[in-house]
Scaffold this active site. Structure first.
Site, PDB file in Angstrom:
ATOM      1  N   VAL A  50      -5.807   5.264   0.563  1.00  0.00           N
ATOM      2  CA  VAL A  50      -6.087   4.637   1.859  1.00  0.00           C
ATOM      3  C   VAL A  50      -5.008   5.037   2.859  1.00  0.00           C
ATOM      4  O   VAL A  50      -3.813   4.819   2.620  1.00  0.00           O
ATOM      5  CB  VAL A  50      -6.131   3.104   1.740  1.00  0.00           C
ATOM      6  CG1 VAL A  50      -6.391   2.472   3.101  1.00  0.00           C
ATOM      7  CG2 VAL A  50      -7.192   2.682   0.736  1.00  0.00           C
TER       8      VAL A  50
ATOM      9  N   VAL B 161      -4.388   6.249   7.377  1.00  0.00           N
ATOM     10  CA  VAL B 161      -4.831   6.716   8.697  1.00  0.00           C
ATOM     11  C   VAL B 161      -3.727   7.590   9.267  1.00  0.00           C
ATOM     12  O   VAL B 161      -2.536   7.256   9.147  1.00  0.00           O
ATOM     13  CB  VAL B 161      -5.126   5.538   9.642  1.00  0.00           C
ATOM     14  CG1 VAL B 161      -5.462   6.045  11.051  1.00  0.00           C
ATOM     15  CG2 VAL B 161      -6.284   4.704   9.113  1.00  0.00           C
TER      16      VAL B 161
ATOM     17  N   LEU C  50      -8.706   1.739  10.326  1.00  0.00           N
ATOM     18  CA  LEU C  50      -8.586   1.225   8.967  1.00  0.00           C
ATOM     19  C   LEU C  50      -9.546   0.060   8.740  1.00  0.00           C
ATOM     20  O   LEU C  50     -10.149  -0.052   7.669  1.00  0.00           O
ATOM     21  CB  LEU C  50      -7.150   0.780   8.705  1.00  0.00           C
ATOM     22  CG  LEU C  50      -6.864   0.257   7.297  1.00  0.00           C
ATOM     23  CD1 LEU C  50      -7.214   1.299   6.248  1.00  0.00           C
ATOM     24  CD2 LEU C  50      -5.404  -0.167   7.158  1.00  0.00           C
TER      25      LEU C  50
ATOM     26  N   TYR D  87      -3.373  -5.789   3.538  1.00  0.00           N
ATOM     27  CA  TYR D  87      -4.700  -5.975   2.962  1.00  0.00           C
ATOM     28  C   TYR D  87      -5.213  -7.408   2.975  1.00  0.00           C
ATOM     29  O   TYR D  87      -6.395  -7.639   2.724  1.00  0.00           O
ATOM     30  CB  TYR D  87      -4.721  -5.408   1.543  1.00  0.00           C
ATOM     31  CG  TYR D  87      -4.555  -3.904   1.544  1.00  0.00           C
ATOM     32  CD1 TYR D  87      -5.630  -3.077   1.855  1.00  0.00           C
ATOM     33  CD2 TYR D  87      -3.331  -3.314   1.283  1.00  0.00           C
ATOM     34  CE1 TYR D  87      -5.490  -1.703   1.896  1.00  0.00           C
ATOM     35  CE2 TYR D  87      -3.169  -1.939   1.318  1.00  0.00           C
ATOM     36  CZ  TYR D  87      -4.254  -1.134   1.625  1.00  0.00           C
ATOM     37  OH  TYR D  87      -4.106   0.231   1.672  1.00  0.00           O
TER      38      TYR D  87
ATOM     39  N   PHE E   6      -2.466   3.053  -9.521  1.00  0.00           N
ATOM     40  CA  PHE E   6      -3.509   3.998  -9.078  1.00  0.00           C
ATOM     41  C   PHE E   6      -3.526   4.067  -7.562  1.00  0.00           C
ATOM     42  O   PHE E   6      -2.888   3.245  -6.899  1.00  0.00           O
ATOM     43  CB  PHE E   6      -4.881   3.586  -9.622  1.00  0.00           C
ATOM     44  CG  PHE E   6      -5.316   2.193  -9.258  1.00  0.00           C
ATOM     45  CD1 PHE E   6      -6.135   1.962  -8.157  1.00  0.00           C
ATOM     46  CD2 PHE E   6      -4.905   1.097 -10.015  1.00  0.00           C
ATOM     47  CE1 PHE E   6      -6.531   0.683  -7.824  1.00  0.00           C
ATOM     48  CE2 PHE E   6      -5.306  -0.189  -9.676  1.00  0.00           C
ATOM     49  CZ  PHE E   6      -6.107  -0.391  -8.588  1.00  0.00           C
TER      50      PHE E   6
END
Length: 418
Positions: free
Chosen positions: A96, A98, A108, A137, A418
């Site tokens: 993830v 930008v 985003l 998040y 990850f």
């Protein structure tokens, strides 16, 4: 959130173009963009060829008017273990980012909304990720669902005679590790809330890295119990010391999984017995890995910090609540608000089950990100009410919910980066 605080309305969708990236060239450009947001250079040809992307992954890009990719996100399918042992389909989110000159404009937000809706449409019950920054998040409905301790254990530490023991440890070469570890980790992760399955690409990158890290030392060992069954493993590297200053090498844990205390103690005994190293360093270890209780000198084990492990975003709260196991206790009505996707729902938790209760007045209310903190068992509802993250509408409801959310078993922990 205080009892009288209003729950926010869904935000207005940003007018940005988000598209699926099916072309491997687009995926590589998106991954290079992501690496750039972490202040790394582009992926090498060897690394991309070895394990750059896989067909089962879902890649998205947000583009500018020229069609250039200026933001990216991808996910791979996994199964997430819930309290009680049920495993549900989930999207493991990564990559993830930008482009730095295109941030702060809603791109985003557009990516996250598109990704979460697509995952929900595919039937994923949840999305999970590891966060590079802690403040990003929550606005998209993610919450910290498990935590872990950073630890330093002195090599040569002695173990108490009554500490768990039994079994043997053997080292593996890369071919043996590649053949054995995926199935072993899959089995072990099925018994801890937060455990998740790993993709073949994940294992290739972990055990057979390409690019700059290809030549780094990597040790692998497996613990076998007294019954002859493999029940734990460890993967580690080494940080070299400095002869000029007398600093010794440090063993750096990359993975350590075990089925129980005997395998945990056996693997740590092995690591702390390695020659030519001064300490073993581990990051985000399970909160119930009580090594200090097993050592003669408990100060040989130091907790140097605590960090977030798995971030969880429920996409189907009703399905998730029905899938997990509940403890015995008096019923509680819980209302969950999801401002980002524009949903809310009410469920009655009672009798070991969660059932829809749309017309019932809630005893407790929370946002979907705050639900994550209790969902796997990391935090109690009463602690979340005390912190203002949940609202208690009926006095005593939080204590009743504590009993319902509490399920015997190991502490929640993912242990997969990850």
């Amino acid at each position: 959130m205080s009892p009288d605080a209003p729950y926010p309305a869904p935000p207005t969708a940003a007018p940005h173009t988000v598209r699926t990236l099916a072309d491997p060239a687009d995926r590589r450009r998106a991954f290079d963009l992501f690496l750039g947001t972490l202040h790394h250079g582009p992926i090498t040809d060897d690394a991309w060829e070895a394990h750059g992307q896989a067909a089962e992954e879902h890649w998205l890009g947000v583009t500018d008017p020229s069609g250039a990719i200026v933001g990216s996100a991808y996910s791979f399918p996994t199964r997430l273990t819930l309290p009680g042992g049920t495993r549900v389909p989930a999207a493991a989110v990564s990559g993830v980012g930008v482009r730095p000159d295109r941030t702060r404009a809603g791109r985003l937000t557009a990516l996250m909304r598109a990704q979460l809706r697509a995952a929900r449409d595919r039937g994923d019950v949840a999305a999970v990720l590891r966060a590079s920054e802690a403040t990003i998040y929550g606005r998209y409905g993610y919450g910290i669902a498990s935590r872990g301790d950073h630890v330093r254990v002195t090599t040569g530490a002695t173990w108490r005679p009554e500490a768990p023991a039994g079994g043997t440890v053997r080292m593996l070469d890369p071919d043996e590790a590649t053949a054995l570890l995926p199935d072993l980790q899959e089995r072990l992760a099925a018994h801890r809330p937060g455990g998740m399955t790993r993709s073949a690409r994940w294992w290739r990158r972990a055990l057979r890295p390409a690019g700059p890290s290809a030549g780094e030392y990597k040790g692998v060992a497996v613990h076998t119990g007294t019954d002859g069954v493999d029940d734990g493993f460890v993967v580690w590297g080494v940080s070299e010391g400095d002869l000029a200053t007398g600093a010794t090498d440090e063993v750096r844990l990359q993975q350590l999984w075990s089925a129980g205390p005997a395998a945990t103690a056996g693997l740590w005994r092995f690591l702390t017995g390695l020659d030519l190293a001064g300490a073993v360093i581990g990051w985000v270890r399970p909160l119930d890995e009580d090594l200090d209780l097993m050592l003669t000198d408990f100060r040989a084990h130091r907790v140097t910090g605590r960090g977030d492990d798995l971030w969880l975003r429920l996409l189907d709260p009703g399905g998730a609540l029905r899938a997990r196991t509940w403890g015995p206790g008096d019923p509680v009505v819980l209302r969950v608000h999801d401002a980002f996707l524009g949903d809310s729902g009410t469920w009655r938790l009672a009798g070991g089950a969660a059932e829809p209760a749309a017309d019932a007045d809630p005893d407790l209310e929370c946002t979907v990100d705050a639900l994550s903190a209790a969902f796997l068992g990391d935090r109690s509802p009463s602690s979340l009410v005390a912190a203002g993250r949940w609202s208690e509408r009926t006095p005593g409801a939080a204590v009743r919910a504590d009993a319902l959310f509490a399920v015997p078993g190991p502490a929640p922990w993912c242990g997969t980066f990850f």
